[in-house]
Design a protein around this motif. Sequence first.
Motif, PDB file in Angstrom:
ATOM      1  N   THR A   1      27.598 -21.681 -57.024  1.00 57.83           N
ATOM      2  CA  THR A   1      28.394 -20.929 -58.001  1.00 57.83           C
ATOM      3  C   THR A   1      29.446 -21.838 -58.602  1.00 57.83           C
ATOM      4  OG1 THR A   1      29.927 -20.219 -56.288  1.00 57.83           O
ATOM      5  CG2 THR A   1      28.046 -18.790 -56.705  1.00 57.83           C
ATOM      6  N   PRO A   2      29.930 -21.461 -59.794  1.00 58.86           N
ATOM      7  CA  PRO A   2      30.921 -22.318 -60.496  1.00 58.86           C
ATOM      8  C   PRO A   2      32.199 -22.521 -59.676  1.00 58.86           C
ATOM      9  CG  PRO A   2      29.969 -20.735 -62.004  1.00 58.86           C
ATOM     10  CD  PRO A   2      29.456 -20.355 -60.661  1.00 58.86           C
ATOM     11  N   LEU A   3      32.624 -21.493 -58.986  1.00 56.86           N
ATOM     12  CA  LEU A   3      33.895 -21.609 -58.248  1.00 56.86           C
ATOM     13  C   LEU A   3      33.798 -22.670 -57.154  1.00 56.86           C
ATOM     14  CD1 LEU A   3      36.752 -20.609 -57.705  1.00 56.86           C
ATOM     15  CD2 LEU A   3      35.789 -18.857 -56.207  1.00 56.86           C
ATOM     16  N   VAL A   4      32.726 -22.659 -56.400  1.00 57.61           N
ATOM     17  CA  VAL A   4      32.571 -23.636 -55.311  1.00 57.61           C
ATOM     18  C   VAL A   4      32.388 -25.028 -55.892  1.00 57.61           C
ATOM     19  CG1 VAL A   4      31.125 -24.301 -53.371  1.00 57.61           C
ATOM     20  CG2 VAL A   4      31.613 -21.899 -53.780  1.00 57.61           C
ATOM     21  N   LYS A   5      31.612 -25.127 -56.960  1.00 57.07           N
ATOM     22  CA  LYS A   5      31.433 -26.432 -57.575  1.00 57.07           C
ATOM     23  C   LYS A   5      32.751 -26.978 -58.120  1.00 57.07           C
ATOM     24  CE  LYS A   5      26.545 -25.922 -58.914  1.00 57.07           C
ATOM     25  NZ  LYS A   5      25.606 -25.894 -60.049  1.00 57.07           N
ATOM     26  N   ALA A   6      33.536 -26.066 -58.764  1.00 53.23           N
ATOM     27  CA  ALA A   6      34.814 -26.494 -59.336  1.00 53.23           C
ATOM     28  C   ALA A   6      35.808 -26.905 -58.251  1.00 53.23           C
ATOM     29  CB  ALA A   6      35.404 -25.373 -60.176  1.00 53.23           C
ATOM     30  N   SER A   7      35.615 -26.371 -57.028  1.00 54.12           N
ATOM     31  CA  SER A   7      36.533 -26.691 -55.911  1.00 54.12           C
ATOM     32  C   SER A   7      36.151 -27.983 -55.198  1.00 54.12           C
ATOM     33  CB  SER A   7      36.525 -25.548 -54.895  1.00 54.12           C
ATOM     34  OG  SER A   7      36.965 -24.352 -55.488  1.00 54.12           O
TER      35      SER A   7
ATOM     36  N   SER B   1      32.954 -29.176 -53.740  1.00 56.98           N
ATOM     37  CA  SER B   1      32.344 -28.625 -52.527  1.00 56.98           C
ATOM     38  C   SER B   1      32.293 -29.638 -51.388  1.00 56.98           C
ATOM     39  CB  SER B   1      30.930 -28.126 -52.846  1.00 56.98           C
ATOM     40  OG  SER B   1      30.135 -29.198 -53.364  1.00 56.98           O
ATOM     41  N   GLU B   2      32.091 -30.897 -51.705  1.00 59.35           N
ATOM     42  CA  GLU B   2      32.019 -31.901 -50.623  1.00 59.35           C
ATOM     43  C   GLU B   2      33.352 -32.011 -49.878  1.00 59.35           C
ATOM     44  OE1 GLU B   2      30.854 -36.609 -49.950  1.00 59.35           O
ATOM     45  OE2 GLU B   2      30.521 -35.642 -51.874  1.00 59.35           O
ATOM     46  N   LEU B   3      34.432 -32.083 -50.664  1.00 61.10           N
ATOM     47  CA  LEU B   3      35.754 -32.154 -50.029  1.00 61.10           C
ATOM     48  C   LEU B   3      36.106 -30.850 -49.326  1.00 61.10           C
ATOM     49  CD1 LEU B   3      37.953 -34.093 -52.624  1.00 61.10           C
ATOM     50  CD2 LEU B   3      37.151 -34.885 -50.401  1.00 61.10           C
ATOM     51  N   SER B   4      35.622 -29.741 -49.923  1.00 55.90           N
ATOM     52  CA  SER B   4      35.915 -28.453 -49.288  1.00 55.90           C
ATOM     53  C   SER B   4      35.257 -28.339 -47.919  1.00 55.90           C
ATOM     54  CB  SER B   4      35.442 -27.311 -50.204  1.00 55.90           C
ATOM     55  OG  SER B   4      36.168 -27.309 -51.407  1.00 55.90           O
ATOM     56  N   PHE B   5      33.982 -28.724 -47.861  1.00 57.60           N
ATOM     57  CA  PHE B   5      33.311 -28.672 -46.560  1.00 57.60           C
ATOM     58  C   PHE B   5      33.937 -29.655 -45.552  1.00 57.60           C
ATOM     59  CE2 PHE B   5      29.753 -26.794 -49.045  1.00 57.60           C
ATOM     60  CZ  PHE B   5      29.614 -25.631 -48.300  1.00 57.60           C
TER      61      PHE B   5
ATOM     62  N   SER C   1      44.117 -36.067 -45.573  1.00 58.33           N
ATOM     63  CA  SER C   1      43.403 -36.978 -46.478  1.00 58.33           C
ATOM     64  C   SER C   1      42.505 -36.195 -47.430  1.00 58.33           C
ATOM     65  CB  SER C   1      42.579 -37.973 -45.664  1.00 58.33           C
ATOM     66  OG  SER C   1      43.406 -38.740 -44.816  1.00 58.33           O
ATOM     67  N   CYS C   2      41.827 -35.167 -46.873  1.00 56.62           N
ATOM     68  CA  CYS C   2      40.976 -34.330 -47.722  1.00 56.62           C
ATOM     69  C   CYS C   2      41.811 -33.588 -48.764  1.00 56.62           C
ATOM     70  CB  CYS C   2      40.194 -33.346 -46.879  1.00 56.62           C
ATOM     71  SG  CYS C   2      38.965 -34.106 -45.794  1.00 56.62           S
ATOM     72  N   ILE C   3      42.930 -33.030 -48.346  1.00 54.35           N
ATOM     73  CA  ILE C   3      43.788 -32.292 -49.277  1.00 54.35           C
ATOM     74  C   ILE C   3      44.359 -33.237 -50.326  1.00 54.35           C
ATOM     75  CG2 ILE C   3      45.901 -30.934 -49.469  1.00 54.35           C
ATOM     76  CD1 ILE C   3      45.313 -29.798 -46.722  1.00 54.35           C
ATOM     77  N   LEU C   4      44.731 -34.453 -49.890  1.00 51.93           N
ATOM     78  CA  LEU C   4      45.266 -35.433 -50.837  1.00 51.93           C
ATOM     79  C   LEU C   4      44.207 -35.797 -51.877  1.00 51.93           C
ATOM     80  CD1 LEU C   4      47.584 -37.308 -51.667  1.00 51.93           C
ATOM     81  CD2 LEU C   4      46.661 -39.029 -50.100  1.00 51.93           C
TER      82      LEU C   4
ATOM     83  N   VAL D   1      34.378 -37.200 -64.706  1.00 48.50           N
ATOM     84  CA  VAL D   1      33.367 -37.519 -63.707  1.00 48.50           C
ATOM     85  C   VAL D   1      33.521 -38.922 -63.158  1.00 48.50           C
ATOM     86  CG1 VAL D   1      30.901 -37.720 -63.270  1.00 48.50           C
ATOM     87  CG2 VAL D   1      31.779 -35.854 -64.689  1.00 48.50           C
ATOM     88  N   PRO D   2      33.619 -39.956 -64.020  1.00 53.01           N
ATOM     89  CA  PRO D   2      33.758 -41.291 -63.444  1.00 53.01           C
ATOM     90  C   PRO D   2      35.113 -41.497 -62.768  1.00 53.01           C
ATOM     91  CG  PRO D   2      33.848 -41.385 -65.833  1.00 53.01           C
ATOM     92  CD  PRO D   2      33.498 -39.991 -65.494  1.00 53.01           C
ATOM     93  N   GLN D   3      36.166 -40.810 -63.238  1.00 49.75           N
ATOM     94  CA  GLN D   3      37.484 -41.042 -62.678  1.00 49.75           C
ATOM     95  C   GLN D   3      37.670 -40.406 -61.313  1.00 49.75           C
ATOM     96  OE1 GLN D   3      40.471 -39.965 -65.509  1.00 49.75           O
ATOM     97  NE2 GLN D   3      39.627 -41.256 -67.128  1.00 49.75           N
ATOM     98  N   CYS D   4      36.967 -39.381 -60.998  1.00 46.22           N
ATOM     99  CA  CYS D   4      37.108 -38.746 -59.673  1.00 46.22           C
ATOM    100  C   CYS D   4      35.744 -38.617 -59.037  1.00 46.22           C
ATOM    101  CB  CYS D   4      37.795 -37.399 -59.790  1.00 46.22           C
ATOM    102  SG  CYS D   4      37.005 -36.264 -60.942  1.00 46.22           S
ATOM    103  N   SER D   5      35.064 -39.717 -58.988  1.00 50.91           N
ATOM    104  CA  SER D   5      33.716 -39.720 -58.440  1.00 50.91           C
ATOM    105  C   SER D   5      33.749 -39.518 -56.933  1.00 50.91           C
ATOM    106  CB  SER D   5      33.017 -41.037 -58.777  1.00 50.91           C
ATOM    107  OG  SER D   5      33.724 -42.118 -58.203  1.00 50.91           O
ATOM    108  N   ALA D   6      32.615 -39.076 -56.382  1.00 55.39           N
ATOM    109  CA  ALA D   6      32.504 -38.802 -54.942  1.00 55.39           C
ATOM    110  C   ALA D   6      32.727 -40.052 -54.097  1.00 55.39           C
ATOM    111  CB  ALA D   6      31.152 -38.176 -54.648  1.00 55.39           C
TER     112      ALA D   6
END
Length: 851
Positions: free
Chosen positions: A615-621, A623-627, A668-671, A690-695
Amino acid sequence: MCNCVDVMLLFVLFMGAVGAEEDTGHCKMLGSPEFPLLSKEGDITIGAVFSIHKQVSNPPLFFTDAPERIICSRMNFKEFHFAQTMIFAIEEINNSKSLLPNVSIGYKVFDSCSSTLPSTRAVMGVINGEGKTCSSRSSVHAIIGASESSLTIVMLQISGVFQIPMISHFATCACLSNRNEYPSFFRTIPSDYYQSRALAKLVKHFGWTWIGAVRSDNDYGNSGMATFITAAQQQGICIEYSEVISRTDASEYIARIVRVIRSGSARVIVAFISQGEMDILLEEALNQNLTGLQWVGSESWITGGYMDVKRYSSILTGSLGFTIRKGKIPGLRDFLLQVNPSQNPQNSLLKEFWEATFGCSFQSSMHGQPQCSGSEKLENINNPYTDVSELRISYNVYKAVYTVAHAMHNMLKCTQRVENVNQSCIWRENLEPKQVVKYLQRVDFTLPSGESIYFDENGDPVATYELVNWQKNQAGNIVFVAVGSYDASLPNRKQFTTNEINITWAAESPTRPRSVCSDSCLPGFRQAVIKGKPICCFSCIPCAAGEISNSNNSAECLRCSLEYWSNNDNSQCVPKVIEFLSYGETMGALLAAFSLFGASLTLVVSCVFFWFRHTPLVKASNSELSFLLLFSLSLCFLCSLTFIGRPTEWSCMLRHTAFGITFALCMSCILAKTIAVVIAFKAKRPANTVPQCSAPLQRTSVLSCTLLQVFVCVLWLTLAPPFPYKNTAHATEKIILECDLGSPLGFWAVLGYVGLLAVLCFILAFLARKLPDNFNEAKFITFSLLIFCAVWVTFIPAYVSSPGKFTVAVEIFAILASSFGLLFCIFAPKCYILLLKPERNTKKHMMGRNN
């Protein structure tokens, strides 16, 4: 009456006059000689002085006329018994073929009349003999006597000048053991030094710490009581009063002493009294009906057959005291019963004894008394003379005679020299008293009874006593029952033994009397001295917390060792309660439950996010950092469990490092999430986000920040790791089992690093809190970090000030509170939209373009 110094001075002057006349060849004796009451010629002569009479007249003394002759009266049957025992032993030795063969022993018996002045005349008579001419040699080779210490000292001051050995059977004063003053004195009765100490142990054994004391005003009583008081004070015994009595005291003074005893609170009386003084004291005690007291006596009266025991039974029944061991003298009773005036019709003493025994008179005109026939039977008489049931002092007389005989035997026999060349002999014609002293010191023989006789360096025998108790037999007569013993030659703890079962107490009470100034302090209390009173008078004060007394009447409370504490009644030390936050107590169980609940709730949120991951909300949050954040939060909840339970070496190292690493991962995750949000909303073109905050960049930042914390923890564990520690300083009554930080710097570095990450996150989130969108995650991060920082700022003073297990509880509470704050503030709004408001979970709504 002359004192000892005056008598000695007169004697020296007298001997000087005699010596002066001897030098001129006209030596003669001044005054009338002193004649023995009983005597017999022999090759060797033993002198003896006994108190055959117990009353003496005191004629007036003037400096113008010669003093009148002293008259002695009132036959002392016990002392006459001693004199006859000595004669019996001498006759037995004369009839022996092994001891002093072909040598006869003679004797001269004089009367001291239980007084100092007659004793002086008696010893002069012993030394000078009956002749009218002077001689430089003593008429006796040894002296036996006297029965009292004071009289013995007077006699020794005269006989000691000529080094004539004196062997006493009843003089017990410890002062006579002084070899510098009395080098020629020996005795067959132990010194009062041992008896006094034995009496002190006896009193202490029965728990009598508050006693009265009565003593004779002579060398025997004063010396013996002084030794007793010193020994008693060492045993913790107090003397309520100490009275002195003399046979010459007025009746009013004796009555005052008895009144002092009656009015005293002490129920035990220690009487170091000679026989004559005890008679006087008991008569007054009868007049005042002094009963119910526990008497503890010295050997001079405790088995005194001279006393009318039936008359005094109401006072003395139950008395305790030490006496010398009794012995058996075969044939003595038959010998005593053979005494008769017909043996020596010219001897006035035998007639006086016969008259006093049978209450008759050889002169029929004497006060209407019946005339003595001389055929009366001593077998029908029961008095101290005929009594051989308690041969104690008599046995000492018997031993004294045999001691002199063995010393003489060793002197007179020829002893072959080592070189076997010639022999050295001492002939009885040349026998000197000072030679007898040397052989007496080395005498060592065994009596037919099996008892060994020898003297120590002070002329004293081995100190052995029997503890006797006054009891009534079935006929109502008083008997002396042995209920214990004392042997000074044994080790200290084995010297005194007793059998309390067989003891009869004062007034025939079935229970032991109590004689204390204050009641015993029970275990858990200590004695406190009352000002102005003896140490035996005290009050009982409870021991302080952490101190105990495990016996009655403890003078001090003992502090328990570091890991022990006093029980409720302060009677023993018990291991201290070890305190730590355990799962079994309510607080530990609640914190563990909240920890598991938080971890479970985090898992539920993870499942929700995983279910709505497209869903858009999880993607916008992100998701990798959220998990990853949800994973770190679950670890934060679970790491609090390491703080609960008994601290061990591994748990101490794990709890703080796990806390530091998991929270560093969380921050670290929150930061990274905060930076991503700020970059995403601050970018001018969405395509550039996308390139500026890449995974990979987010993973690298999270990993870098977490590894830095891991490095700090590894350094901490390597240099000074935490370890289990028993804290006894914070609480005295318990042991706080906690984890020592090892290095406080490491702990505050770990905590400070987490705080630094939290502050950075808070600043960035605070700056992005007003971004214009329907869904601004920075605002929720700001709230969560605000709670996080508030919790940990509050935690620092609470952590420092909280005692014991509450320190751990505060730390767990801070972990759980901050973890719940992060979970609810960051993920609760999202779960609300995902579960309850799915219509808002659209890209347009999130971008604010639904209008």
